[in-house]
Design a protein around this motif. Sequence first.
Motif, PDB file in Angstrom:
ATOM      1  N   TYR A  17       0.829  -1.201   0.000  1.00 55.85           N
ATOM      2  CA  TYR A  17       0.000   0.000   0.000  1.00 55.85           C
ATOM      3  C   TYR A  17       0.870   1.261   0.000  1.00 55.85           C
ATOM      4  O   TYR A  17       0.617   2.230  -0.715  1.00 55.85           O
ATOM      5  CB  TYR A  17      -0.933  -0.010   1.223  1.00 55.85           C
ATOM      6  N   VAL A  69       0.788   4.022  -2.897  1.00 55.86           N
ATOM      7  CA  VAL A  69       0.544   5.451  -2.613  1.00 55.86           C
ATOM      8  C   VAL A  69       1.731   6.280  -3.057  1.00 55.86           C
ATOM      9  O   VAL A  69       1.583   7.361  -3.616  1.00 55.86           O
ATOM     10  CB  VAL A  69       0.240   5.636  -1.107  1.00 55.86           C
ATOM     11  N   LEU A  95      -2.233   9.175  -3.322  1.00 54.41           N
ATOM     12  CA  LEU A  95      -3.052   8.547  -2.283  1.00 54.41           C
ATOM     13  C   LEU A  95      -4.254   7.844  -2.882  1.00 54.41           C
ATOM     14  O   LEU A  95      -4.510   6.666  -2.618  1.00 54.41           O
ATOM     15  CB  LEU A  95      -3.514   9.621  -1.285  1.00 54.41           C
ATOM     16  N   THR A 128      -4.346   3.963  -3.394  1.00 62.14           N
ATOM     17  CA  THR A 128      -5.345   3.238  -2.604  1.00 62.14           C
ATOM     18  C   THR A 128      -6.203   2.364  -3.503  1.00 62.14           C
ATOM     19  O   THR A 128      -6.460   1.184  -3.210  1.00 62.14           O
ATOM     20  CB  THR A 128      -6.223   4.244  -1.836  1.00 62.14           C
ATOM     21  N   ALA A 132      -6.317  -1.519  -3.518  1.00 64.93           N
ATOM     22  CA  ALA A 132      -7.585  -2.212  -3.244  1.00 64.93           C
ATOM     23  C   ALA A 132      -7.904  -3.218  -4.351  1.00 64.93           C
ATOM     24  O   ALA A 132      -8.326  -4.349  -4.115  1.00 64.93           O
ATOM     25  CB  ALA A 132      -8.721  -1.170  -3.114  1.00 64.93           C
TER      26      ALA A 132
END
Lengths: 96, 553
Positions: B455, B459, B464, B468, B472
């Motif tokens: 993650y 990022v 961000l 993200t 995801a």
Amino acid sequence: MSIPRNRPRPSCLARFFSGFVQIVINVLISGVAAAVLLWLYPALTPPVIALFESLNTPPSGYWWGGFWLILSFLLGAIVAGGLTTLLALLTRRKTA
Amino acid sequence: MKRTTKYSLILAAAFGLGFALPAFAPPPEITTFLWFEAYTDTWHLPEWTCDVGSTSDGNEQCKIVDENPCLSSGGGGGGGGGGGGDGYEGWPACQEVPDWCWLCTSNGGGGYYVDEPPRDRTSTNPTFSGEITLDANGYVTNVQVYNHGFLQTATLTSLNPTGASFSAQFSNLFDNASNQGYLRMEGAVDATTGGGVWTWGHAGPGDTNSGTWWVTMIRTEGEEDPAEEPLVAEPPEAAPPEEPPVVEPELEAEEMQREPELAAPLSFEEQAALVGAALMGAVVGTAAAQAGTALLRKPLAPALVPSPVDGKLVPPSQAAFEQEKLNQGYRYNPVSDGFDYVPEAEKKVELKSNIIAGQVAQVRAEGAQRRAEIQGKIQASRANYKNSIQQEMARQQQSYQQHMQTAERYDRYSNIAGLVETAADIGVDALAKCTGPAGRTVKLVYERAKDVIQYGNAVYDHGLAGGTARFAGNKAYELARNKALERAPIPKFGKGKNAARYFQVGPNTLAREITPRVVDALGNTAAEKGVEKTVDAIKDAGVEKVNSLMAGK
């Protein structure tokens, strides 16, 4: 076209010719005077010789030549001066 | 006439006069010397002083008596100053005592006559000789008798030149004489020849002998090449001895009266000298006349008059000149202090074209100067920019090389990390399978830690939101993949077929090993594309929203 304010002087060539004309005039005047003197020389000689004999001076040499030279000089001066004066008087009268 | 012209003419005439004046110089003094010789032709001795007889050869000879005929008979002593007497025997007695007979009283014993005449009348030698001097005009200026023999002190007492002729008389013929003798010469000479007669005599008896003389040699002094010209001494046709040429001095003098002297005609040099004198006189006369008329005109000269252009006081000729220019269409320009020609159309505008033109030219000059300055600055700025770009390019190239090296190093690290990660994954999976809950706990912690790192990387790489979403998406895909793969048989370590199958490469092994990788590749690619499109759509929408807000819509 722009020209200077002062009255322009005669050009160099014009001044040269003016002087040349003066010289020619003087030469002519003196030539005439000398010619007159040479023409009168035989007629003037006897009284001049008499004059020299009265002065107990030989009619030859420097005194003799100097006399005729002075006479020629005076004749040229009188003729040229007279003509110049006459011309000046005529010019002034014309201007007036 | 200009002053320089006058001076030049005067100098020229003076030089001409100086060169021509010697024409009147008297001729150089030329002196001609004429040598002459005189011979006796006739004797006039009185009988009582001569013994005329015959010589042995029969020639007539004049014998000068040795005894003084003036002495009275008996010789010696007597008769001093007296006259009369018989004298010597055989000789005529003196009729009277001549005044020249001084020996009569002082030396009765005999002696010589004083002032005796030349004795030798038959000798070829001349009786006497001398020299005549002529001046440049041919006049006789001097006659000289040479001293030789009986002649010692002959002195010229009178000389009367009359034209080409002359007469001369000498006295004091002997140094010890009573100065009673005389010698007369008459004749005519010129620069080339000459001749005449002479007479010798005494105061008492009168003429004693006479003869002729002629020029024998000529010498000239005063010429460039003086040369002596000897003449053949040929006497003129000798006159009969008894008939000497009779010279009538008075008549000859009258005939040779000087002719009326006339001046010779003037030579070329003399005529040139007279012309030069007349020329100089003409110059001087002209100058004097001009000076005189100038002096007369000066009081009549008009005063200064106002200028028609600016009112300044200028000579009338200058004012006339300015008025003439104004009449010709010129306009006075006080800036240039001159006259500018202005056409008719421009006169109405009263435009000072020259001033405008000057200002325009000045502005143009300033603009050109400013333009040149700007061009210089632009070129300098371009040069600086170019230099900075070149420096930046060099720096970027250097940085690129460093980044390439760093990327290569990171790539090696990444590969190593990937191998480590794979090994760690396998190890953690194996531990989770083998060790039970503890292994699963370790695996779960490992996976969470790994998720946190992934993650963070997402990022870091995509921001961000993007990171993200990408993280995801990856996790969702990974969960689905794991669920699907859980159905596949699990390889077994240890003894048995499973262990053998695990290490033997067969269709099942290939399917079990390649399938997940293919699935990962396809899944990752599809997930990547989907996530990127989603993120781009979100970003585009946001950007458009921001742009519309900034545009005030």
